[in-house]
Motif scaffolding. Structure first.
Motif, mmCIF file in Angstrom:
data_model
loop_
_atom_site.group_PDB
_atom_site.id
_atom_site.type_symbol
_atom_site.label_atom_id
_atom_site.label_comp_id
_atom_site.label_asym_id
_atom_site.label_seq_id
_atom_site.Cartn_x
_atom_site.Cartn_y
_atom_site.Cartn_z
ATOM 1 N N ALA A 59 10.254 -8.967 6.421
ATOM 2 C CA ALA A 59 9.170 -7.999 6.367
ATOM 3 C C ALA A 59 9.698 -6.594 6.098
ATOM 4 C CB ALA A 59 8.391 -8.032 7.678
ATOM 5 N N VAL A 60 10.773 -6.238 6.816
ATOM 6 C CA VAL A 60 11.323 -4.883 6.663
ATOM 7 C C VAL A 60 11.827 -4.674 5.243
ATOM 8 C CG1 VAL A 60 13.222 -3.387 7.346
ATOM 9 C CG2 VAL A 60 11.869 -4.540 9.086
ATOM 10 N N VAL A 61 12.603 -5.668 4.761
ATOM 11 C CA VAL A 61 13.193 -5.498 3.428
ATOM 12 C C VAL A 61 12.101 -5.425 2.366
ATOM 13 C CG1 VAL A 61 14.573 -6.635 1.667
ATOM 14 C CG2 VAL A 61 15.387 -6.548 4.021
ATOM 15 N N THR A 62 11.119 -6.317 2.474
ATOM 16 C CA THR A 62 10.042 -6.311 1.481
ATOM 17 C C THR A 62 9.302 -4.989 1.512
ATOM 18 O OG1 THR A 62 9.739 -8.560 2.239
ATOM 19 C CG2 THR A 62 8.216 -7.760 0.576
ATOM 20 N N SER A 63 9.019 -4.531 2.721
ATOM 21 C CA SER A 63 8.253 -3.290 2.802
ATOM 22 C C SER A 63 9.054 -2.126 2.242
ATOM 23 C CB SER A 63 7.848 -3.007 4.241
ATOM 24 O OG SER A 63 8.997 -2.770 5.013
ATOM 25 N N ARG A 64 10.370 -2.143 2.518
ATOM 26 C CA ARG A 64 11.212 -1.077 1.965
ATOM 27 C C ARG A 64 11.152 -1.096 0.435
ATOM 28 N NH1 ARG A 64 12.858 3.339 3.494
ATOM 29 N NH2 ARG A 64 14.941 3.254 2.636
ATOM 30 N N ARG A 110 0.814 -1.205 0.000
ATOM 31 C CA ARG A 110 0.000 0.000 0.000
ATOM 32 C C ARG A 110 0.853 1.261 0.000
ATOM 33 N NH1 ARG A 110 -5.338 0.055 1.378
ATOM 34 N NH2 ARG A 110 -5.042 2.037 2.420
ATOM 35 N N GLY A 111 2.131 1.102 0.244
ATOM 36 C CA GLY A 111 3.008 2.244 -0.043
ATOM 37 C C GLY A 111 3.863 2.762 1.081
ATOM 38 N N SER A 112 3.303 3.184 2.209
ATOM 39 C CA SER A 112 4.170 3.930 3.126
ATOM 40 C C SER A 112 4.888 2.983 4.081
ATOM 41 C CB SER A 112 3.360 4.962 3.895
ATOM 42 O OG SER A 112 2.233 4.355 4.439
ATOM 43 N N ILE A 113 6.048 3.460 4.533
ATOM 44 C CA ILE A 113 6.956 2.618 5.303
ATOM 45 C C ILE A 113 6.445 2.400 6.723
ATOM 46 C CG2 ILE A 113 8.367 4.645 5.824
ATOM 47 C CD1 ILE A 113 9.972 1.302 5.315
ATOM 48 N N LYS A 115 9.542 1.686 -1.865
ATOM 49 C CA LYS A 115 10.418 2.400 -2.794
ATOM 50 C C LYS A 115 9.804 2.390 -4.194
ATOM 51 C CE LYS A 115 15.231 2.709 -1.642
ATOM 52 N NZ LYS A 115 16.415 1.912 -1.434
ATOM 53 N N LEU A 116 9.304 1.220 -4.562
ATOM 54 C CA LEU A 116 8.667 1.086 -5.867
ATOM 55 C C LEU A 116 7.505 2.053 -5.986
ATOM 56 C CD1 LEU A 116 9.472 -1.026 -8.012
ATOM 57 C CD2 LEU A 116 7.379 -2.238 -7.431
ATOM 58 N N HIS A 117 6.721 2.088 -4.918
ATOM 59 C CA HIS A 117 5.566 2.984 -4.876
ATOM 60 C C HIS A 117 5.988 4.436 -5.028
ATOM 61 C CE1 HIS A 117 1.943 0.772 -4.094
ATOM 62 N NE2 HIS A 117 1.330 1.887 -3.777
ATOM 63 N N ALA A 118 7.031 4.767 -4.262
ATOM 64 C CA ALA A 118 7.502 6.149 -4.278
ATOM 65 C C ALA A 118 8.002 6.508 -5.667
ATOM 66 C CB ALA A 118 8.607 6.334 -3.238
ATOM 67 N N GLY A 119 8.767 5.547 -6.278
ATOM 68 C CA GLY A 119 9.284 5.793 -7.620
ATOM 69 C C GLY A 119 8.146 6.017 -8.609
#
Lengths: 634, 477
Positions: free
Chosen positions: B94-99, B48-51, B103-107
């Motif tokens: 979980a942390v790495v995937t969410s990052r 969904r996007g945010s960290i 990041k993809l979302h932000a890009g």
């Protein structure tokens, strides 16, 4: 803060929550180690019931007298237009005494210097003591020291590394997390008081006094450790500008004070219970990590995590405090200009100072690796904090006398007990100089030396340049008689002394052989008040139609923006031809006839060379600045 | 903010559901696959996007995993290193995937924002190109005003802006933007306290002081550097359109002027040539008749005047085409002047005086052109004179100055500089008969022969023209 009355209630609650996160993080993490350390001082021959109650009583009354009476009820009223903290008090005292008392400056410098000692110990001690809680988790008893140090250092490096990205985004979580923390403290305490209700005897101050009188020197050592319960009280007044007095007082009286009291009582009750158990089995009671032992096994991992978060928040508050103190010290001329970066576009005051950040991290890591345990470090902690408190109390006396115009006798009568208490604590901590107390003293001495060198060097430079300078009024007259080539536009010459001609102006005339149509000799001054309203900042004195002198007066908390404040004056920099800023850059040379000691001019030269670009500090766009160098011999 | 709260709630719900499923099905699934199940809510939240919510979900999943599944179950106790490692792996994954996901979302968000901006720029350019100068700029302004708030175009040459809408700080920021062609004012590094943001309309290297002023957002937020950069591009596009339109207008005007000039020149040339031939025939015939009849004599004079006008026109045309190539010879001014005077039918009321010394040195000139010059000057003098026209000549250093003065109304000093322009006749002059080309031809021919011609007021109040002529080569003074 200046919202409509309908919002007041809502914003008071919100501000109180915010204050709990920022102001009380430090004092709120004291239960992690304070009781344990105090008990450890008298644990050499096993712990007795009287010792537990006596130490507890001392801790509770320290919270009452030092924090509640002195800070929350008394010192919080002593604000400099809403701003608190040792430098604000110094500025206020300076204003009250007309700026002529050297003692005020010395106290302020000492307070600031000691704060840095505090600022490196607080993160190191609190994070380390939280991580040490890992050892109390079943299954982790075997965790060795290097692993604990590694985890603590990892957390600290991460904490300092993210500072440059700004903490505004996560800071909204601080209040809620700390509120949970305090509720947990209270809950843990309540759960254990029931096990040994006679711990409530600790409220009787006679227990504290009889403990002190019966234990002699050990009593003093214990007192030094008990003082750890009130470390962080200084933050109550330092952060007053952010939250206002009300939220800070409410937060303390309603949540923080009860939680801390309950928790210490709970730790005492647990100790009493263990004492009963060990007496039954006939072994002397050994000191232990009482705080973490309060939590049941199953919840201990969660408690360690919560404690770690709380200590991170406490450390964050100290780091932010160090930035803001440095910022004030720079504005008040105590320290050379350092690079300051705004980390938030929307919130002015969210700043980051790379130099301060990395120096603090370096100090923190040296401390962690040097002391290797929170117990060892606790010895070093008290001195910096008690020192700051002594300074604060002295300044409070000067302010009450000269600013509030109290009779000196009454002021002394009110403040002397506090000062005596501070000195008593200070003395108790001085006993532990050899155990590590020298570290904050060394840091403070180094910072103090820098402050003194900077002050002395600057006044020497000013004296030297006004000796060698040409009087401005004569120079202006001479130019009217024989005017040089005139060019369009406005030139602003930054100067530190409006009576003499800035060297940049002389150089410009000498080498460019031209003079702007309009010339402003500008001096930027810092007032001993936190803020100056934008419309009151500029004072202009025209010398003739081409020359004028101008003073821009800022408060020590104001964001400095020279172009904007010049522009507020009608037509000053909006004329055709544009505006250029001329800055003289001094190079310090060792003089043949030195005015200050050689080592001092050497250190001053280093500080001067490494101080940040004044134009950035004044928010002048670099593409409008002309820098002209000159040499000053010291 | 709202979507963040939704994410947190979804994370809690997701982890709770997975925890319930995993704890009821633990005997079937086994610990390892149950642990994998906890990745699902974390991945969903991260996508969904945010960290923030993603990290929260990761930690919450770790805690729930520990509490519900890891033995001893329903405690937070961690038993032994292997349990810790599975918890750590869960959190780390979980942390790495969410990052990665965020990041993809932000890009993606940045890319779409960039695309939206360039689309807007293109839209503005298209809008501008559809319109002419004034309406185009107006449409551009209203286009930007609709999207970004009030926009004003402040052209150059305005020293003070309206103090009602622009405070002193704004004025200074505007002056700064004009002078340095920086973006200044609200939201920028220069005078951020101003109420307006000022954008230069031209790139930095051009000298034009037009700027655009954009009111600060009504919502009170501060424009981001990206947004300012984008607005700067939009304003530059507006400025470029304004410039190119102005250039286009200037070019069209110049072209029209040139076309008119060419027409004039062609007309002159054709007039001069095509009229001359029949006129010569008429003059020849009339000359024969003039001896017998006085009417024919009058007609002959008219024909001669016409001929002179024709030769003026021809001269003007030649001057214009630049085909004049004088053939310089040594000429005696006494002869030249007397030819001119004798040739003219003298006006009975006007006396012509000649004060030309006989020992005057020869001058260097083209005889045909000089004759034409002198005829024109003489005709001009005769036209305006009341009683007298006087020739005078003198040696002045290396040149011979020949002047002719009349006692007419003279030429006002402020018009003397323009008297040699084509078709220029004195204002209020009722005398006519000239082509309006005469003096222009005098000037043009004189220039071609290396002479200077000047005009001043004669002592009698009339005009006095002076020709300064070079001496003939080899003359010894």
């Amino acid at each position: 803060m200046q919202s409509a009355p309908t919002e007041t209630r809502h914003s008071l609650a919100a501000l109180t929550l915010g204050a709990i996160g920022v102001v009380y993080g430090d004092i709120g993490t004291s239960p992690l180690y304070a009781f344990r350390e105090a008990l450890a001082q008298s644990a050499g021959d096993g712990i007795s019931r009287g010792e537990i109650i006596g130490i507890l009583s001392l801790a509770l009354w320290a919270l009452i007298v030092v924090v509640t009476l002195k800070y929350v009820l008394f010192l919080s009223r002593m604000d400099n237009n809403g701003e608190g903290g040792v430098l604000s008090l110094m500025a206020l005292a300076k204003r009250a005494t007309g700026g002529r008392w050297l003692i005020v400056l010395l106290l302020g410098a000492a307070g600031a210097a000691l704060f840095y000692g505090d600022a490196i110990i607080t993160p190191a001690l609190s994070v380390l003591s939280a991580v040490e809680g890992l050892k109390t988790i079943p299954g982790f008893e075997s965790m060795a020291e290097p692993e604990i140090l590694g985890v603590a250092i990892g957390i600290l490096i991460a904490l300092f590394a993210i500072q440059s990205r700004g903490t505004a985004a996560v800071s909204v979580l601080f209040g809620p997390v700390c509120a949970v923390w305090f509720v947990a403290l209270a809950a843990l305490g309540l759960g254990h008081i029931a096990d040994a209700p006679d711990v409530l005897n600790a409220f009787n101050p006679i227990n504290a006094i009889s403990f002190l009188t019966s234990h002699g020197t050990t009593g003093l050592f214990v007192l030094g450790a008990v003082f750890l319960t009130v470390t962080g009280a200084e933050a109550l007044i330092a952060d007053m500008g952010h939250f206002g007095r009300g939220p800070i007082q409410w937060g303390w009286l309603v949540l923080v004070w009860p939680s801390l009291t309950l928790n210490y009582l709970g730790q005492g009750a647990l100790a009493l219970k263990s004492l009963a158990a060990s007496q039954a089995s006939g072994v002397p009671l050994a000191n232990a990590d009482w705080f973490f032992l309060m939590a049941p096994d199953a919840w201990r991992a969660a408690l360690v995590m919560l404690a770690t978060m709380a200590t991170i928040i406490a450390s964050q508050a100290v780091i932010t405090g160090a930035y803001s103190l440095t910022h004030q010290a720079i504005a008040l001329g105590l320290l050379p200009r350092l690079t300051i970066r705004q980390t938030s576009e929307h919130q002015i005051g969210q700043i980051y100072m790379p130099g301060v950040n990395w120096l603090l991290l370096f100090g923190v890591i040296v401390l962690v690796l040097g002391f290797r345990s929170s117990s060892a470090m606790a010895a070093a902690y008290g001195i910096a904090v008690t020192g700051t408190m002594v300074v604060t109390t002295c300044l409070a006396f000067i302010i009450a006398w000269r600013y509030w115009h109290w009779e000196p006798v009454w002021a002394a009568l009110l403040i002397l007990p506090f000062l005596a208490l501070d000195l008593f604590f200070f003395g108790a901590n001085i006993l532990r100089v050899m155990e590590g107390g020298w570290v904050p003293l060394l840091v403070a001495a180094a910072i103090g030396l820098i402050i003194m060198t900077w002050l002395k060097g600057r006044s020497a430079v000013l004296a030297r340049s006004s000796d060698q300078g040409i009087a401005l009024d004569q120079f202006v007259q001479a130019l009217t008689i024989r005017p040089p080539v005139s060019i369009d536009g406005t030139a602003v010459f930054l100067s530190q002394d409006l009576d003499i001609v800035p060297s940049a102006l002389l150089h410009n005339l000498k080498h460019n052989k031209a003079l702007h149509k309009r010339n402003i000799i500008l001096k930027v001054e810092t007032q001993p008040t936190p803020y100056v309203a934008p419309e009151e900042r500029l004072v202009i004195e025209p010398l003739n139609e081409r020359f004028m002198t101008a003073r821009l007066r800022y408060g020590y908390m104001d964001a400095i923006d020279v172009p904007s404040d010049l522009a507020r004056c009608e037509g000053l920099v909006s004329a055709r031809g544009g505006t250029s800023f001329f800055v003289g850059r001094n190079v310090i040379r060792q003089g043949v006839k030195p005015t200050i000691p050689r080592w001092m001019s050497f250190v001053y030269g280093i500080l001067h060379r490494n101080s940040a670009d004044p134009t950035v500090y004044f928010s002048i766009p670099p593409n409008r600045v002309i820098e002209l160098g000159s040499q000053i011999e010291l | 903010m709202r979507s963040a709260i939704t994410s947190y709630i979804l994370a809690i719900i997701g982890v709770a559901v997975v925890a319930w499923i995993a704890s009821t099905l633990l005997p079937v699934l086994g610990l390892a696959s149950s642990a994998l199940l906890f990745l699902l809510p974390v991945l969903y939240t991260a996508a969904r996007g945010s960290i923030g919510p993603a990290l929260f979900a990761a930690l919450f999943a770790g805690v729930a995993y520990n509490y519900f599944l890891l033995p001893p179950r329903f405690t937070f106790r961690i038993h032994g290193l292997d349990n810790l490692i599975s918890l750590f792996v869960l959190v780390a994954v979980a942390v790495v995937t969410s990052r990665l996901a965020s990041k993809l979302h932000a890009g993606e968000a940045t890319a779409s924002a960039r695309a939206a901006r360039s689309a807007e720029l293109a839209e503005l350019s298209a809008l501008l190109s559809e319109h002419s100068l004034n309406s185009g700029v107006e449409r551009g302004i209203s286009f930007l005003s609709e999207r970004y708030g009030e926009l004003q175009l402040l052209s150059d040459n305005v020293d003070r802006l309206d103090p009602k809408s622009f405070s002193s700080l704004d004025q200074s920021a505007a002056a700064w933007a004009r002078h340095n062609r920086d973006i200044t004012g609200h939201g920028t590094a220069v005078m951020p306290a101003a109420e307006w943001t000022f954008f230069p309309l031209v790139p930095q290297n051009r000298r034009d002081e037009a700027i655009a002023a954009l009111a600060r957002p009504a919502s009170g937020h501060i424009r981001s550097p990206d947004e300012l950069e984008h607005l700067k591009k939009l304003c530059l596009a507006l400025g470029q359109f304004r410039d190119s339109e102005a250039l286009e207008k200037a070019r069209r005007e110049r072209e029209m002027l040139e076309a008119r000039d060419t027409l004039q020149r062609t007309l002159l040339a054709s007039l001069a040539h095509d009229f001359r031939t029949p006129l010569t025939v008429i003059s020849g015939q009339l000359e024969g008749l003039a001896k017998a009849s006085p009417e024919a004599c009058e007609a002959l004079a008219a024909a001669k005047r016409l001929d002179r006008i024709m030769s003026d026109l021809l001269g003007a045309a030649r001057l214009e085409q630049g085909t004049l190539s004088p053939k310089m010879e040594s000429i005696d001014l006494v002869d030249a002047v007397s030819t001119v005077c004798d040739d003219r039918s003298n006006h009975p009321d006007i006396a012509v005086k000649r004060n030309i010394p006989a020992d005057l040195p020869f001058v260097s000139a083209d005889p045909v052109l000089l004759h034409h010059v002198l005829v024109n000057l003489f005709d001009n003098a005769m036209r305006y004179a009341n009683r007298e026209v006087a020739w005078a000549a003198a040696l002045d250093g290396e040149r011979v100055c020949l002047s002719i003065s009349d006692d007419g109304p003279g030429i006002p000093v402020n018009e003397q500089a323009e008297i040699f322009d084509r078709f220029r006749r004195m204002k209020g002059s009722d005398r006519s008969g000239g082509s309006g080309l005469g003096l222009a031809i005098v000037k043009g021919f004189a220039d071609a022969m290396g002479m200077t011609v000047t005009v001043e007021t004669a002592p009698s109040g009339g005009a006095c023209f002076t020709l300064a002529m070079p001496l003939a080569p080899g003359t010894i003074l």
